[in-house]
Design a protein around this motif. Structure first.
Motif, PDB file in Angstrom:
ATOM      1  N   THR A  13       0.799  -1.226   0.000  1.00  0.00           N
ATOM      2  CA  THR A  13       0.000   0.000   0.000  1.00  0.00           C
ATOM      3  C   THR A  13       0.829   1.272   0.000  1.00  0.00           C
ATOM      4  N   VAL A  31     -10.787  -8.058   6.722  1.00  0.00           N
ATOM      5  CA  VAL A  31     -10.571  -6.623   6.602  1.00  0.00           C
ATOM      6  C   VAL A  31     -11.930  -5.959   6.766  1.00  0.00           C
ATOM      7  N   ILE A  33     -14.413  -2.275   7.823  1.00  0.00           N
ATOM      8  CA  ILE A  33     -14.503  -0.813   7.852  1.00  0.00           C
ATOM      9  C   ILE A  33     -15.410  -0.322   8.974  1.00  0.00           C
ATOM     10  N   VAL A  45      -9.925  -0.658   8.473  1.00  0.00           N
ATOM     11  CA  VAL A  45      -9.639   0.433   7.540  1.00  0.00           C
ATOM     12  C   VAL A  45     -10.468   1.638   7.945  1.00  0.00           C
ATOM     13  N   LEU A  70      -5.480   0.584   9.043  1.00  0.00           N
ATOM     14  CA  LEU A  70      -5.045   1.239   7.810  1.00  0.00           C
ATOM     15  C   LEU A  70      -5.690   2.614   7.809  1.00  0.00           C
ATOM     16  N   THR A  79      -0.586   1.233  13.416  1.00  0.00           N
ATOM     17  CA  THR A  79      -1.195   1.811  12.225  1.00  0.00           C
ATOM     18  C   THR A  79      -0.281   1.674  11.015  1.00  0.00           C
ATOM     19  N   THR A  85      -6.909   5.971   1.882  1.00  0.00           N
ATOM     20  CA  THR A  85      -7.311   4.629   2.332  1.00  0.00           C
ATOM     21  C   THR A  85      -8.099   3.876   1.257  1.00  0.00           C
ATOM     22  N   LEU A  89      -6.808   0.337  -0.040  1.00  0.00           N
ATOM     23  CA  LEU A  89      -7.663  -0.851   0.028  1.00  0.00           C
ATOM     24  C   LEU A  89      -7.684  -1.560  -1.319  1.00  0.00           C
TER      25      LEU A  89
END
Length: 475
Positions: A13, A31, A33, A45, A70, A79, A85, A89
């Motif tokens: 990333t 992963v 959000i 994220v 992230l 972090t 982001t 992603l």
């Protein structure tokens, strides 16, 4: 996801470790959000949205077990800091998709029916091997990579839904997980105002077939001329589905039962088998044929395809959910979203399911239709007002054209009803501000045996109307 140490994620990333992050700590997934979805081994994220900032929930995610966050700015936990982001992603998902050893990626797009088709196709691929598909319609620049990141070394099929809000969106999503099979359902009027015309919509949807390799397969709807024309935009092999003889995968001997569910013979180049759908509405046939065509290309026998389609129940919420209350009132909750094409399909389904019964509807003015919005909303209003409803509620702002169309059509129907041989009921039409007031108004209108259709754009949240009516009391 395929396990990765934080150092590798930072490399993928172009990020920098911060907050005493251990570069050797391994993220095993998922992963997420939403900090409430964090669990041991996950990666959170942080997105800054209009109403909340995910960075404010970073510590909560780590306390729940997230290995790291992230993020686009430092937070007081381990972090990986990146410039963007959303882009990070996508980069992480792209890397993971390239590392999947044996996964076949199947993409589905179209103006309507993507989610249902994706759900049906995922049922079919699950008969062959482990399948990952999005829950609901995770089909944009955030949901799409999140779905890809759910895959691991055992995944054999990734069934992905791709949406577009502008030219280039589908091409960008296809670069994350390059499809080998691309299914295009239709070119309709969804987001017409955003794109500026159906030609632009066709251009956007066709980005999926352009992304296919020469060894891939484009699965196209022969009944839609703009989809059929996409065959010239790919070097992949093309197969067609539809309801005419020109389609390799087609529906023959189509009938509808009293509940608006289709039965047909599924015809393929190697044989045929009967299908009896549990899904509601004639438009479900097209979705089933699209899934069948992709399944056939994967080598599934026609009998297996037909059996799976016949057993399929709705998997994603608020899409033609038909529920009978204990008192005999039927609620059709199709409130997830709406455009002129899906409105027509919904009213067709209401007409079939409500044959011989009093019918009602709760709808809302359509959005993102650009300069054609007044005319298209008036057209939907005329459709509703002329459908022989006993009652119609139109909700939300900007409902003037829809109301005018509904009143005009209802008045014309009433005049016809006054003539011999035209026993059409007069439609009671009301305009209300929101989903909750619509339920409160509709509840006392209903009596056993009635049918109510609830459909509108996502922003109106008309699923709340359905929930209240199904609860029996609008609060």
């Amino acid at each position: 996801m395929i396990p990765l140490p934080l150092a590798r994620i930072a490399e993928i990333t172009s990020g920098a470790l911060s907050g005493m992050a251990d570069p050797r700590a391994v993220v095993r997934g998922p992963v997420v959000i939403d900090s409430r979805d964090a669990e041991p081994g996950s990666l959170f994220v942080a997105f800054k949205g209009a109403r909340s900032d995910g960075h404010d929930f970073a510590a909560q995610a780590v306390r729940a077990g997230a290995v790291a966050v992230l993020a686009s700015r430092p937070v007081e936990v381990p972090t990986i800091i990146v410039p963007d982001t959303t882009a990070a992603l996508a980069e992480l998902a792209t890397s993971q998709a390239a590392a999947l050893p044996k996964a076949t990626v199947i993409g589905v797009t179209g103006s309507a029916g993507k989610t249902t088709t994706k759900d049906l196709l995922a049922l079919l691929t699950a008969r062959i091997g482990p399948t990952i598909a999005p829950a609901g319609n995770y089909n944009n620049e955030i949901g799409h990579p999140l779905t890809v990141l759910r895959a691991d070394a055992d995944t054999r099929y990734l069934v992905l839904e791709l949406s577009a809000r502008t030219i280039g969106n589908i091409a960008a999503l296809a670069r994350i997980a390059p499809p080998e099979i691309g299914v295009v359902l239709n070119v309709g009027t969804a987001h017409l105002g955003v794109f500026g015309g159906k030609e632009a919509i066709a251009k956007a949807k066709g980005e999926l077939v352009e992304a296919l390799p020469r060894t891939g397969v484009a699965v196209l709807n022969h009944d839609d001329p703009q989809v059929r024309a996409m065959a010239s935009r790919t070097d992949a092999r093309v197969t067609y589905f539809g309801r005419t003889e020109e389609a390799a995968i087609r529906a023959e001997e189509l009938t509808m039962d009293e509940r608006g569910r289709a039965s047909f013979t599924l015809r393929t180049p190697s044989g045929a088998a009967p299908v009896r759908l549990k899904l509601y509405g004639a438009h479900a046939v097209d979705n089933a044929l699209a899934a069948a065509a992709a399944g056939y290309e994967l080598g599934l026998p026609v009998a297996t395809i037909a059996a799976e389609l016949s057993q399929a129940e709705p998997r994603s919420r608020w899409r033609m959910e038909v529920t009978d209350r204990p008192d005999g009132v039927t609620i059709i909750n199709d409130a997830y979203n709406a455009n002129p094409d899906s409105m027509r399909a919904a009213f067709d389904a209401l007409g079939m399911l409500g044959r011989g019964r009093r019918r009602f509807a709760v709808i809302a003015a359509l959005r993102e239709l650009g300069e054609e919005s007044p005319a298209l909303n008036a057209e939907v209003g005329r459709l509703a007002g002329g459908s022989g409803l006993a009652g119609l509620i139109v909700t939300g702002p900007d409902a003037g054209p829809m109301l005018e169309g509904a009143h005009a059509a209802a008045q014309q129907a009433a005049q016809q009803a006054a003539q011999p041989g035209h026993p059409s009921p007069a439609t009671h039409i009301v305009h209300l501000p929101d989903a909750q007031t619509a339920a409160a108004e509709m509840a006392p209108w209903l009596r056993p045996g009635d049918v109510v259709l609830i459909k509108g754009p996502r922003a109106m949240g008309l699923e709340r109307t359905a929930e209240l009516l199904l609860g029996g009391v609008a609060q």
